[in-house]
Design a protein around this motif. Sequence first.
Motif, PDB file in Angstrom:
ATOM      1  N   ILE A  65      61.646 -26.836  21.128  1.00  0.00           N
ATOM      2  CA  ILE A  65      61.373 -25.427  20.814  1.00  0.00           C
ATOM      3  C   ILE A  65      61.069 -25.258  19.332  1.00  0.00           C
ATOM      4  N   VAL A  66      61.902 -25.869  18.476  1.00  0.00           N
ATOM      5  CA  VAL A  66      61.676 -25.784  17.030  1.00  0.00           C
ATOM      6  C   VAL A  66      60.336 -26.400  16.653  1.00  0.00           C
ATOM      7  N   ALA A  67      60.028 -27.566  17.229  1.00  0.00           N
ATOM      8  CA  ALA A  67      58.792 -28.265  16.895  1.00  0.00           C
ATOM      9  C   ALA A  67      57.566 -27.453  17.310  1.00  0.00           C
ATOM     10  N   LEU A  68      57.585 -26.920  18.525  1.00  0.00           N
ATOM     11  CA  LEU A  68      56.431 -26.154  19.004  1.00  0.00           C
ATOM     12  C   LEU A  68      56.253 -24.852  18.236  1.00  0.00           C
ATOM     13  N   LEU A  69      57.353 -24.123  18.027  1.00  0.00           N
ATOM     14  CA  LEU A  69      57.254 -22.861  17.291  1.00  0.00           C
ATOM     15  C   LEU A  69      56.813 -23.083  15.848  1.00  0.00           C
ATOM     16  N   SER A  70      57.420 -24.051  15.182  1.00  0.00           N
ATOM     17  CA  SER A  70      57.056 -24.312  13.785  1.00  0.00           C
ATOM     18  C   SER A  70      55.619 -24.799  13.681  1.00  0.00           C
ATOM     19  N   ALA A  71      55.168 -25.611  14.653  1.00  0.00           N
ATOM     20  CA  ALA A  71      53.792 -26.098  14.622  1.00  0.00           C
ATOM     21  C   ALA A  71      52.800 -24.958  14.834  1.00  0.00           C
ATOM     22  N   LEU A  72      53.093 -24.064  15.780  1.00  0.00           N
ATOM     23  CA  LEU A  72      52.193 -22.936  16.045  1.00  0.00           C
ATOM     24  C   LEU A  72      52.120 -21.991  14.845  1.00  0.00           C
ATOM     25  N   ILE A  73      53.285 -21.609  14.327  1.00  0.00           N
ATOM     26  CA  ILE A  73      53.309 -20.660  13.206  1.00  0.00           C
ATOM     27  C   ILE A  73      52.699 -21.279  11.956  1.00  0.00           C
ATOM     28  N   SER A  74      53.051 -22.530  11.675  1.00  0.00           N
ATOM     29  CA  SER A  74      52.515 -23.184  10.478  1.00  0.00           C
ATOM     30  C   SER A  74      51.018 -23.423  10.601  1.00  0.00           C
ATOM     31  N   THR A  75      50.516 -23.624  11.824  1.00  0.00           N
ATOM     32  CA  THR A  75      49.074 -23.788  12.002  1.00  0.00           C
ATOM     33  C   THR A  75      48.343 -22.497  11.663  1.00  0.00           C
ATOM     34  N   SER A 140      55.598 -27.711   6.896  1.00  0.00           N
ATOM     35  CA  SER A 140      54.454 -28.020   7.764  1.00  0.00           C
ATOM     36  C   SER A 140      53.179 -27.313   7.320  1.00  0.00           C
ATOM     37  N   VAL A 141      53.312 -26.136   6.711  1.00  0.00           N
ATOM     38  CA  VAL A 141      52.135 -25.375   6.286  1.00  0.00           C
ATOM     39  C   VAL A 141      51.236 -26.173   5.336  1.00  0.00           C
ATOM     40  N   PRO A 142      51.779 -26.832   4.287  1.00  0.00           N
ATOM     41  CA  PRO A 142      50.897 -27.620   3.408  1.00  0.00           C
ATOM     42  C   PRO A 142      50.157 -28.740   4.131  1.00  0.00           C
ATOM     43  N   ILE A 143      50.782 -29.307   5.163  1.00  0.00           N
ATOM     44  CA  ILE A 143      50.125 -30.366   5.938  1.00  0.00           C
ATOM     45  C   ILE A 143      48.912 -29.800   6.667  1.00  0.00           C
ATOM     46  N   VAL A 144      49.087 -28.621   7.277  1.00  0.00           N
ATOM     47  CA  VAL A 144      47.975 -27.988   7.993  1.00  0.00           C
ATOM     48  C   VAL A 144      46.849 -27.644   7.025  1.00  0.00           C
ATOM     49  N   ILE A 182      35.890 -25.722  12.317  1.00  0.00           N
ATOM     50  CA  ILE A 182      37.118 -26.357  11.798  1.00  0.00           C
ATOM     51  C   ILE A 182      38.134 -26.652  12.899  1.00  0.00           C
ATOM     52  N   THR A 183      37.744 -26.491  14.169  1.00  0.00           N
ATOM     53  CA  THR A 183      38.669 -26.737  15.277  1.00  0.00           C
ATOM     54  C   THR A 183      39.298 -28.140  15.235  1.00  0.00           C
ATOM     55  N   PRO A 184      38.537 -29.211  14.968  1.00  0.00           N
ATOM     56  CA  PRO A 184      39.182 -30.535  14.865  1.00  0.00           C
ATOM     57  C   PRO A 184      40.268 -30.580  13.797  1.00  0.00           C
ATOM     58  N   GLY A 185      40.030 -29.919  12.661  1.00  0.00           N
ATOM     59  CA  GLY A 185      41.041 -29.866  11.614  1.00  0.00           C
ATOM     60  C   GLY A 185      42.261 -29.074  12.035  1.00  0.00           C
ATOM     61  N   ILE A 186      42.053 -28.009  12.807  1.00  0.00           N
ATOM     62  CA  ILE A 186      43.165 -27.202  13.304  1.00  0.00           C
ATOM     63  C   ILE A 186      44.023 -28.023  14.264  1.00  0.00           C
ATOM     64  N   PHE A 187      43.365 -28.752  15.184  1.00  0.00           N
ATOM     65  CA  PHE A 187      44.106 -29.626  16.102  1.00  0.00           C
ATOM     66  C   PHE A 187      44.884 -30.689  15.337  1.00  0.00           C
ATOM     67  N   ALA A 188      44.238 -31.270  14.335  1.00  0.00           N
ATOM     68  CA  ALA A 188      44.905 -32.304  13.535  1.00  0.00           C
ATOM     69  C   ALA A 188      46.128 -31.734  12.834  1.00  0.00           C
ATOM     70  N   GLY A 189      45.981 -30.544  12.249  1.00  0.00           N
ATOM     71  CA  GLY A 189      47.100 -29.909  11.569  1.00  0.00           C
ATOM     72  C   GLY A 189      48.233 -29.577  12.517  1.00  0.00           C
TER      73      GLY A 189
END
Length: 266
Positions: A65-75, A140-144, A182-189
């Motif tokens: 849950i933490v991983a999915l939520l943080s990944a979605l929000i940070s993306t 995670s935001v800087p990575i994205v 930029i979709t490939p970059g979004i998926f990568a992030g």
Amino acid sequence: MRRMKWGNVYLIFVFIILYTPIFYLLFYSFNSGGAMYDFQGFTLEWYQEVFQDTRLLMIVLNTLIVALLSALISTVLGVVGALAIYYVKKRQVKNALLTLNNVLIVSPDVIIGASFLILFTIAGIKLGFVSVLLSHIAFSVPIVVLMVLPKLQEMSPTWVDAARDLGANEWHILTKVILPFITPGIFAGFFMALTYSLDDFAVTFFVTGNGFSTLSVEIYSRARQGISLSINALSTLLFLFTVLLVIGYYFMSRKSSRLYGMWGRK
């Protein structure tokens, strides 16, 4: 040719060093002998023990849950941040923003974790789900941003100009021109943020509280109590899940690239 051969030998040597401990751990997760030596026979006992542990399954759910939520929000935040940096006109301001963005990436995890712990303590935020989620979003935001920004820089400005000449407003330019490119970059992030969140230990160790834990912290706690091959089984499952994420990202990025290539030709 010699340089290429020596380069390949070096890469093979590096991969052997990196993956040998992982495969050693994986191999002994099937050992019926209950130790990290003297393989006595094949068994799934340790995996059964993992799946029968209710507390551990709750920790797995917390981690996902933490991983999915943080990944979605940070993306979402990372895409917005990358667009903001990309459209800054002054070079000095842009370089300053990029430098600030990279601070959380180059800083030691221990320093980041301690900083978040002090911040949450001062702000009165109870350590637990919220503190872990916020800290994972933050690193995670800087990575994205770093995944999305190069794709923006590859995009030709003439595409945006052409869209404006055809009467497109800013929203149409964003959704019909920029985001598809930029979709490939979004998926990568997204996948990078997801894997970083799943694997993070140092930051999570500082900001987690009583009654809430993640897999990385739980594995560390159990390893300190003594050697148990259930730790091997749990670590193996986490490794295989990460591998599946990487494979999924590979196929999704290829599909998005093909779709964008067809859209671009049209």
